[in-house]
Scaffold this motif. Structure first.
Motif, PDB file in Angstrom:
ATOM      1  N   CYS A   1       0.844  -1.201   0.000  1.00  0.00           N
ATOM      2  CA  CYS A   1       0.000   0.000   0.000  1.00  0.00           C
ATOM      3  C   CYS A   1       0.877   1.247   0.000  1.00  0.00           C
ATOM      4  N   ASP A   2       0.603   2.177  -0.913  1.00  0.00           N
ATOM      5  CA  ASP A   2       1.367   3.422  -0.986  1.00  0.00           C
ATOM      6  C   ASP A   2       1.186   4.281   0.266  1.00  0.00           C
ATOM      7  N   GLN A   3       0.039   4.168   0.885  1.00  0.00           N
ATOM      8  CA  GLN A   3      -0.274   5.026   2.023  1.00  0.00           C
ATOM      9  C   GLN A   3       0.357   4.521   3.328  1.00  0.00           C
ATOM     10  N   CYS A   4       0.147   3.234   3.647  1.00  0.00           N
ATOM     11  CA  CYS A   4       0.595   2.751   4.959  1.00  0.00           C
ATOM     12  C   CYS A   4       1.791   1.807   4.905  1.00  0.00           C
ATOM     13  N   GLY A   5       2.136   1.298   3.731  1.00  0.00           N
ATOM     14  CA  GLY A   5       3.313   0.451   3.596  1.00  0.00           C
ATOM     15  C   GLY A   5       3.117  -1.011   3.963  1.00  0.00           C
ATOM     16  N   THR A   6       1.870  -1.425   4.230  1.00  0.00           N
ATOM     17  CA  THR A   6       1.618  -2.835   4.531  1.00  0.00           C
ATOM     18  C   THR A   6       1.051  -3.530   3.295  1.00  0.00           C
ATOM     19  N   ARG A   7       0.967  -4.861   3.367  1.00  0.00           N
ATOM     20  CA  ARG A   7       0.384  -5.658   2.293  1.00  0.00           C
ATOM     21  C   ARG A   7      -0.889  -6.310   2.815  1.00  0.00           C
ATOM     22  N   ALA A   8      -1.835  -6.544   1.923  1.00  0.00           N
ATOM     23  CA  ALA A   8      -3.118  -7.143   2.323  1.00  0.00           C
ATOM     24  C   ALA A   8      -2.908  -8.477   3.021  1.00  0.00           C
ATOM     25  N   ALA A   9      -1.938  -9.268   2.572  1.00  0.00           N
ATOM     26  CA  ALA A   9      -1.688 -10.579   3.181  1.00  0.00           C
ATOM     27  C   ALA A   9      -1.287 -10.461   4.646  1.00  0.00           C
ATOM     28  N   GLU A  10      -0.711  -9.354   5.037  1.00  0.00           N
ATOM     29  CA  GLU A  10      -0.322  -9.164   6.435  1.00  0.00           C
ATOM     30  C   GLU A  10      -1.539  -9.049   7.338  1.00  0.00           C
ATOM     31  N   TRP A  11      -2.662  -8.652   6.773  1.00  0.00           N
ATOM     32  CA  TRP A  11      -3.890  -8.466   7.542  1.00  0.00           C
ATOM     33  C   TRP A  11      -4.821  -9.673   7.445  1.00  0.00           C
ATOM     34  N   ASP A  12      -4.639 -10.511   6.426  1.00  0.00           N
ATOM     35  CA  ASP A  12      -5.528 -11.630   6.153  1.00  0.00           C
ATOM     36  C   ASP A  12      -5.182 -12.823   7.033  1.00  0.00           C
ATOM     37  N   GLU A  13      -6.006 -13.081   8.040  1.00  0.00           N
ATOM     38  CA  GLU A  13      -5.743 -14.172   8.968  1.00  0.00           C
ATOM     39  C   GLU A  13      -5.775 -15.525   8.267  1.00  0.00           C
ATOM     40  N   ALA A  14      -6.584 -15.662   7.211  1.00  0.00           N
ATOM     41  CA  ALA A  14      -6.646 -16.921   6.464  1.00  0.00           C
ATOM     42  C   ALA A  14      -5.321 -17.203   5.756  1.00  0.00           C
ATOM     43  N   ALA A  15      -4.551 -16.158   5.461  1.00  0.00           N
ATOM     44  CA  ALA A  15      -3.258 -16.312   4.783  1.00  0.00           C
ATOM     45  C   ALA A  15      -2.101 -16.301   5.783  1.00  0.00           C
ATOM     46  N   GLY A  16      -2.416 -16.435   7.062  1.00  0.00           N
ATOM     47  CA  GLY A  16      -1.375 -16.455   8.086  1.00  0.00           C
ATOM     48  C   GLY A  16      -1.038 -15.080   8.642  1.00  0.00           C
ATOM     49  N   GLY A  17      -1.793 -14.080   8.243  1.00  0.00           N
ATOM     50  CA  GLY A  17      -1.562 -12.728   8.749  1.00  0.00           C
ATOM     51  C   GLY A  17      -2.181 -12.520  10.115  1.00  0.00           C
ATOM     52  N   ASP A  18      -1.946 -11.376  10.676  1.00  0.00           N
ATOM     53  CA  ASP A  18      -2.461 -11.039  11.998  1.00  0.00           C
ATOM     54  C   ASP A  18      -3.157  -9.692  11.915  1.00  0.00           C
ATOM     55  N   ARG A  19      -4.467  -9.700  12.092  1.00  0.00           N
ATOM     56  CA  ARG A  19      -5.274  -8.479  11.979  1.00  0.00           C
ATOM     57  C   ARG A  19      -4.820  -7.407  12.975  1.00  0.00           C
ATOM     58  N   PHE A  20      -4.171  -7.812  14.042  1.00  0.00           N
ATOM     59  CA  PHE A  20      -3.769  -6.866  15.086  1.00  0.00           C
ATOM     60  C   PHE A  20      -2.252  -6.750  15.207  1.00  0.00           C
ATOM     61  N   ALA A  21      -1.548  -6.992  14.106  1.00  0.00           N
ATOM     62  CA  ALA A  21      -0.082  -6.948  14.120  1.00  0.00           C
ATOM     63  C   ALA A  21       0.450  -5.521  14.197  1.00  0.00           C
ATOM     64  N   TYR A  22      -0.351  -4.546  13.835  1.00  0.00           N
ATOM     65  CA  TYR A  22       0.095  -3.153  13.823  1.00  0.00           C
ATOM     66  C   TYR A  22      -0.790  -2.306  14.717  1.00  0.00           C
ATOM     67  N   VAL A  23      -0.230  -1.263  15.239  1.00  0.00           N
ATOM     68  CA  VAL A  23      -0.987  -0.240  15.953  1.00  0.00           C
ATOM     69  C   VAL A  23      -0.656   1.096  15.282  1.00  0.00           C
ATOM     70  N   THR A  24      -1.538   2.040  15.430  1.00  0.00           N
ATOM     71  CA  THR A  24      -1.309   3.343  14.817  1.00  0.00           C
ATOM     72  C   THR A  24      -0.404   4.198  15.690  1.00  0.00           C
ATOM     73  N   THR A  25       0.214   5.153  15.066  1.00  0.00           N
ATOM     74  CA  THR A  25       1.028   6.129  15.765  1.00  0.00           C
ATOM     75  C   THR A  25       0.800   7.467  15.085  1.00  0.00           C
ATOM     76  N   THR A  26       0.949   8.512  15.814  1.00  0.00           N
ATOM     77  CA  THR A  26       0.776   9.848  15.263  1.00  0.00           C
ATOM     78  C   THR A  26       2.142  10.512  15.141  1.00  0.00           C
ATOM     79  N   VAL A  27       2.430  11.016  13.966  1.00  0.00           N
ATOM     80  CA  VAL A  27       3.700  11.678  13.702  1.00  0.00           C
ATOM     81  C   VAL A  27       3.395  13.005  13.026  1.00  0.00           C
ATOM     82  N   ARG A  28       3.981  14.063  13.524  1.00  0.00           N
ATOM     83  CA  ARG A  28       3.798  15.365  12.893  1.00  0.00           C
ATOM     84  C   ARG A  28       5.046  15.681  12.094  1.00  0.00           C
TER      85      ARG A  28
END
Length: 72
Positions: free
Chosen positions: A14-41
């Motif tokens: 993803c151009d915006q967040c830098g992750t891949r869909a497979a990283e979020w897809d639990e069926a593909a071995g991903g983890d829906r909660f592998a990332y947390v948000t952070t705020t950067v100015r």
């Protein structure tokens, strides 16, 4: 072959967040909660956002892009 594989991989990132869909897809071995948000100015992004507010609506503002250049 490595360059082609790298290019194929980059198309899945993803151009915006830098992750891949497979990283979020639990069926593909991903983890829906592998990332947390952070705020950067970013001062540069803040300056660009401020300048974008000055761009007029309508035809006079169409196609206007704001960028940063070093002060001479």
């Amino acid at each position: 072959m490595k360059a082609l594989a790298f290019a194929a991989h980059q198309r899945t990132v993803c151009d915006q967040c830098g992750t891949r869909a497979a990283e979020w897809d639990e069926a593909a071995g991903g983890d829906r909660f592998a990332y947390v948000t952070t705020t950067v100015r970013c001062p540069g992004c803040e300056l660009i956002a401020h300048e974008q507010e000055q761009v007029p609506d309508g035809p006079d503002g169409y196609g206007v892009r704001i960028g940063l250049v070093p002060r001479a």
